[in-house]
Every structure is written in C-alpha cells, then in structure tokens.
Design an enzyme around this catalytic site. Sequence first.
Site, PDB file in Angstrom:
ATOM      1  N   LYS A  19       3.898   9.745 -16.673  1.00  0.00           N
ATOM      2  CA  LYS A  19       3.823  11.173 -17.012  1.00  0.00           C
ATOM      3  C   LYS A  19       5.265  11.923 -16.318  1.00  0.00           C
ATOM      4  O   LYS A  19       5.182  13.251 -15.988  1.00  0.00           O
ATOM      5  CB  LYS A  19       2.621  11.948 -16.413  1.00  0.00           C
ATOM      6  CG  LYS A  19       1.352  11.338 -16.863  1.00  0.00           C
ATOM      7  CD  LYS A  19       1.456  10.957 -18.153  1.00  0.00           C
ATOM      8  CE  LYS A  19       1.547  12.128 -19.216  1.00  0.00           C
ATOM      9  NZ  LYS A  19       1.668  11.573 -20.674  1.00  0.00           N
ATOM     10  N   HIS A  50       6.384   0.472 -16.812  1.00  0.00           N
ATOM     11  CA  HIS A  50       5.734   1.451 -15.536  1.00  0.00           C
ATOM     12  C   HIS A  50       5.699   0.781 -14.400  1.00  0.00           C
ATOM     13  O   HIS A  50       5.304   1.281 -13.445  1.00  0.00           O
ATOM     14  CB  HIS A  50       4.419   1.998 -16.026  1.00  0.00           C
ATOM     15  CG  HIS A  50       4.543   3.107 -17.192  1.00  0.00           C
ATOM     16  ND1 HIS A  50       5.318   4.109 -17.069  1.00  0.00           N
ATOM     17  CD2 HIS A  50       3.674   3.269 -18.161  1.00  0.00           C
ATOM     18  CE1 HIS A  50       4.933   4.837 -18.400  1.00  0.00           C
ATOM     19  NE2 HIS A  50       4.150   4.364 -18.828  1.00  0.00           N
ATOM     20  N   SER A  75       0.515  16.771 -14.956  1.00  0.00           N
ATOM     21  CA  SER A  75       0.494  16.308 -16.287  1.00  0.00           C
ATOM     22  C   SER A  75      -0.431  14.968 -16.270  1.00  0.00           C
ATOM     23  O   SER A  75      -1.108  14.896 -17.161  1.00  0.00           O
ATOM     24  CB  SER A  75       1.857  15.671 -16.152  1.00  0.00           C
ATOM     25  OG  SER A  75       2.189  15.215 -17.568  1.00  0.00           O
ATOM     26  N   TYR A  86      13.573  14.500 -13.735  1.00  0.00           N
ATOM     27  CA  TYR A  86      13.532  15.233 -14.726  1.00  0.00           C
ATOM     28  C   TYR A  86      13.962  16.782 -14.629  1.00  0.00           C
ATOM     29  O   TYR A  86      14.433  17.185 -15.421  1.00  0.00           O
ATOM     30  CB  TYR A  86      11.698  15.268 -14.856  1.00  0.00           C
ATOM     31  CG  TYR A  86      10.940  16.114 -15.779  1.00  0.00           C
ATOM     32  CD1 TYR A  86      10.708  15.747 -17.012  1.00  0.00           C
ATOM     33  CD2 TYR A  86      10.801  17.356 -15.631  1.00  0.00           C
ATOM     34  CE1 TYR A  86      10.195  16.287 -18.139  1.00  0.00           C
ATOM     35  CE2 TYR A  86      10.333  18.342 -16.672  1.00  0.00           C
ATOM     36  CZ  TYR A  86       9.819  17.336 -17.956  1.00  0.00           C
ATOM     37  OH  TYR A  86       9.168  18.469 -18.862  1.00  0.00           O
ATOM     38  N   GLY A  90       5.676  20.483 -21.023  1.00  0.00           N
ATOM     39  CA  GLY A  90       7.352  20.279 -20.808  1.00  0.00           C
ATOM     40  C   GLY A  90       8.134  20.844 -20.138  1.00  0.00           C
ATOM     41  O   GLY A  90       9.367  21.360 -20.249  1.00  0.00           O
ATOM     42  N   THR A 116       8.698  10.085 -19.674  1.00  0.00           N
ATOM     43  CA  THR A 116       9.117   8.780 -20.178  1.00  0.00           C
ATOM     44  C   THR A 116       9.025   8.877 -21.995  1.00  0.00           C
ATOM     45  O   THR A 116      10.253   8.423 -22.160  1.00  0.00           O
ATOM     46  CB  THR A 116       8.002   7.838 -20.134  1.00  0.00           C
ATOM     47  OG1 THR A 116       7.307   7.878 -18.927  1.00  0.00           O
ATOM     48  CG2 THR A 116       8.287   6.279 -20.692  1.00  0.00           C
ATOM     49  N   THR A 117       8.460   9.746 -22.601  1.00  0.00           N
ATOM     50  CA  THR A 117       8.714  10.199 -23.992  1.00  0.00           C
ATOM     51  C   THR A 117       9.790  10.556 -24.345  1.00  0.00           C
ATOM     52  O   THR A 117      10.639  10.405 -25.225  1.00  0.00           O
ATOM     53  CB  THR A 117       7.506  11.102 -24.468  1.00  0.00           C
ATOM     54  OG1 THR A 117       6.288  10.648 -23.674  1.00  0.00           O
ATOM     55  CG2 THR A 117       7.440  10.805 -25.896  1.00  0.00           C
ATOM     56  N   TRP A 118      10.302  11.523 -23.266  1.00  0.00           N
ATOM     57  CA  TRP A 118      11.818  12.262 -23.420  1.00  0.00           C
ATOM     58  C   TRP A 118      12.740  11.479 -23.292  1.00  0.00           C
ATOM     59  O   TRP A 118      13.465  11.220 -24.254  1.00  0.00           O
ATOM     60  CB  TRP A 118      11.620  13.377 -22.404  1.00  0.00           C
ATOM     61  CG  TRP A 118      12.705  14.423 -22.656  1.00  0.00           C
ATOM     62  CD1 TRP A 118      13.625  14.442 -23.701  1.00  0.00           C
ATOM     63  CD2 TRP A 118      13.119  15.284 -21.404  1.00  0.00           C
ATOM     64  NE1 TRP A 118      14.477  15.534 -23.239  1.00  0.00           N
ATOM     65  CE2 TRP A 118      14.292  15.971 -21.987  1.00  0.00           C
ATOM     66  CE3 TRP A 118      12.964  15.508 -20.081  1.00  0.00           C
ATOM     67  CZ2 TRP A 118      15.086  17.027 -21.158  1.00  0.00           C
ATOM     68  CZ3 TRP A 118      13.664  16.256 -19.377  1.00  0.00           C
ATOM     69  CH2 TRP A 118      14.632  17.152 -20.283  1.00  0.00           C
TER      70      TRP A 118
HETATM   71  P1  A3P Z   1       3.749  18.180 -19.065  1.00  0.00           P
HETATM   72  O1  A3P Z   1       2.318  17.461 -19.106  1.00  0.00           O
HETATM   73  O2  A3P Z   1       3.928  18.556 -17.506  1.00  0.00           O
HETATM   74  O3  A3P Z   1       3.936  18.917 -20.158  1.00  0.00           O
HETATM   75  P2  A3P Z   1       5.357  10.866 -20.208  1.00  0.00           P
HETATM   76  O4  A3P Z   1       6.333  11.000 -21.257  1.00  0.00           O
HETATM   77  O5  A3P Z   1       5.868  10.084 -18.943  1.00  0.00           O
HETATM   78  O6  A3P Z   1       3.900  10.523 -20.338  1.00  0.00           O
HETATM   79  O7  A3P Z   1       5.421  12.378 -19.597  1.00  0.00           O
HETATM   80  C1  A3P Z   1       4.781  13.258 -20.422  1.00  0.00           C
HETATM   81  C2  A3P Z   1       5.424  14.809 -19.734  1.00  0.00           C
HETATM   82  O8  A3P Z   1       6.860  15.086 -20.331  1.00  0.00           O
HETATM   83  C3  A3P Z   1       4.588  15.985 -20.187  1.00  0.00           C
HETATM   84  O9  A3P Z   1       4.623  17.091 -19.247  1.00  0.00           O
HETATM   85  C4  A3P Z   1       5.338  16.427 -21.598  1.00  0.00           C
HETATM   86  O10 A3P Z   1       5.160  17.552 -21.694  1.00  0.00           O
HETATM   87  C5  A3P Z   1       6.666  16.033 -21.045  1.00  0.00           C
HETATM   88  N1  A3P Z   1       7.657  16.079 -21.983  1.00  0.00           N
HETATM   89  C6  A3P Z   1       7.407  15.337 -23.337  1.00  0.00           C
HETATM   90  N2  A3P Z   1       8.566  15.329 -24.005  1.00  0.00           N
HETATM   91  C7  A3P Z   1       9.387  16.033 -23.492  1.00  0.00           C
HETATM   92  C8  A3P Z   1      10.700  16.743 -23.822  1.00  0.00           C
HETATM   93  N3  A3P Z   1      11.243  16.341 -24.819  1.00  0.00           N
HETATM   94  N4  A3P Z   1      11.227  17.549 -22.908  1.00  0.00           N
HETATM   95  C9  A3P Z   1      10.551  17.786 -21.859  1.00  0.00           C
HETATM   96  N5  A3P Z   1       9.558  17.410 -21.428  1.00  0.00           N
HETATM   97  C10 A3P Z   1       8.884  16.597 -22.136  1.00  0.00           C
END
Ligand code: A3P
Length: 301
Positions: free
Chosen positions: A48, A113, A143, A202, A269, A51-53
């Site tokens: 959280k 992770h 998150s 982040y 985000g 990672t996805t970003w």
């Molecule tokens: P929030 O729940 O605070 O919105 P992970 O990818 O490690 O699971 O983390 C998810 C978090 O990264 C979430 O935070 C999500 O909204 C945020 N996130 C996902 N894509 C993003 C992006 N392109 N830019 C910024 N934050 C992003």
Amino acid sequence: RSLPTADQGFLYQYQGSWIPRSFMQGLLSFNKHFQAHDTDILLVTFPKVGTTWLKSILFSLLNRVRYDPNAQQHPLLTTHPHELVPILEIDIYGGKQVLELTHLTSPRLLSTHLPYSLLTRSVKDSMCKIVYLCRNPKDTFVSLWHFQNNTRVNRGMNPSTIEQDFDNFSNGISPYGPYWDHVMSYWKESLEKSKKIFFLEYEKMKEQPTICLKKLAEFLDCAFSPEEEVKNVVNDIVRLCSFENLSNLEVNKNGKYLAANKAAFFRRGEVGDWKNHLTAEMSETLDRITEEKFHSVGLKF
Ligand code: A3P
C-alpha cells in the site's frame, strides 16, 4: 511446524515478519528456487505504499523505446499494472506450479513485498538492482485498512473497524509487518549499497515526479538522452502513470487481482488522507513509534 498466527489466522509470524498464510509456500519456494540475474530489477515495497504506481513507472521507463508512452497501444492502457510486473512470492512461486520466467526479456522487471532479511541470497549476492519505495506510516496504514476490508469482504469476512486494525498495525502486525522494520531494513542497506538499492519516497514522487524519474532512470543505467529531454519523454511517462490517467482506465476499474478488486489499487492517491481517518491520539501514537524507530537511523517523513 506450527507458527504464531494473528488476524484470525490470516498471518503467520515467520522469522520476525507477519506473512499472509497463503503466501508462505510461495515465499519458501521463491527463496529456494529463484536465481537472480545481474541485470534484474527488483521493485520492493511494503503493501500500500504505491506499488501499483511504481510498477507502471518502471515498466514505462524500461520499455520506452519499444512502447512510446503516448502510443494508443501502450500495454498500460489495456493491462492492470500488477499483471505487467509479477510479485515473485505470489504470482511466480505462489501457485501450485512455479511459473516460468523465460518470457521476460532482459532486464527482467520483478517485484516482492519481502523485508530485506527474508530476501534470498541469490538476490543479495548478485549485481541486480533494487528499487525500494516507502510511504509515510499514517497514509500507508489508512490505505491498508481500506484495502484489507475490500479483500475481507471479497473473502466473505466482516470488515474490521479502523481501531482494530490500528492496534494490530501499531504493534507490527500487518501483512509483511512490522512496517518500521521493513522500511529500516532497506534504508540501512541502501546507505551502504547505494549502487544496488535506490530508496524512493511516495511523497517525493508526488511532489517532484520528473526529478524522481530522472534519478531513477540514471540509477537503472537508462538515463534520458538529450533527444528525449527535448521531447520531454519523462513528462509523457509521468502523465501516462498518473493516478488520474490510470484510475480512469476501464482495465483498472473492473475485475480482480488476487482477492482484491482491481479498482481497490486506486483509491485516493494523495498525501495526507490520514487526516480524514485517524484521531489525534492515533496520529500521535504513530508519530511516536516512527520517531523512536527511525530517529537513530536518520530517516524522517
Ligand atoms: P490510497 O489508498 O491512499 O489512495 P499499492 O499499489 O502499494 O497497493 O498502494 C496503493 C496506494 O497507491 C493507494 O493509496 C492508491 O490510491 C495509490 N496509487 C495507485 N496508483 C497511483 C498513482 N498512479 N499515483 C499515485 N498514487 C497511486
């Protein structure tokens, strides 16, 4: 061997970390079988923290010659980022059969992770590079609480109150926790091995995405060329991977990845959403633990 469990038996305590029970087999298999290549790039995160970003950014950065970030056919427009960059202990080694990695071209972009202490020697001994992303503990927790409730409901369980999850998190009990140990394990290594481990935050990525991406590209030996500078390719990647762009794509709105809705990976985000969820007391508790743990190693959010 029976191991201490927590969170209704969902987590096992393994060598000081709390690992989701369903990923234990994958963790052991990963550590036994994975052979790192010197050219590998390993993205490491506590869950959280974005990672996805970062998966989206690294994929776009490394493949920018093959896939123009402005192209209509860019893979990120039709594939969820988690399906472009596999998590080793889950996607590759976590199933009944170990998946082959032969389809990945060099440099292989992989993720995990796992805390540093649980990383296989093969990764530590090779010349492969590690990109570690961290996020402030309060937003990470908020998150995580939302995300875990999404997966709990999908698994037919009741959602938890924020108070219940907060007690666990602040006591170190959360997937791949304790959070503080995870961050510190990579931070300490990054101080000694700056050519191997790149430490990203982040919050800095939100504030100065182009500067962070340029530094990241340099670390990965794929710095932007003068022609790319003129074309401002870095900006194209920032735009492609922005929350606004990715969260609005159909492919990221529907379907599931593991027990979570794909959309649950894109919630707000933002930096500072914790203010909408944590009490003053909760905030102080996390500040205190963070100060206690991070102060001596010079880490600050
Ligand atoms: P929030 O729940 O605070 O919105 P992970 O990818 O490690 O699971 O983390 C998810 C978090 O990264 C979430 O935070 C999500 O909204 C945020 N996130 C996902 N894509 C993003 C992006 N392109 N830019 C910024 N934050 C992003």
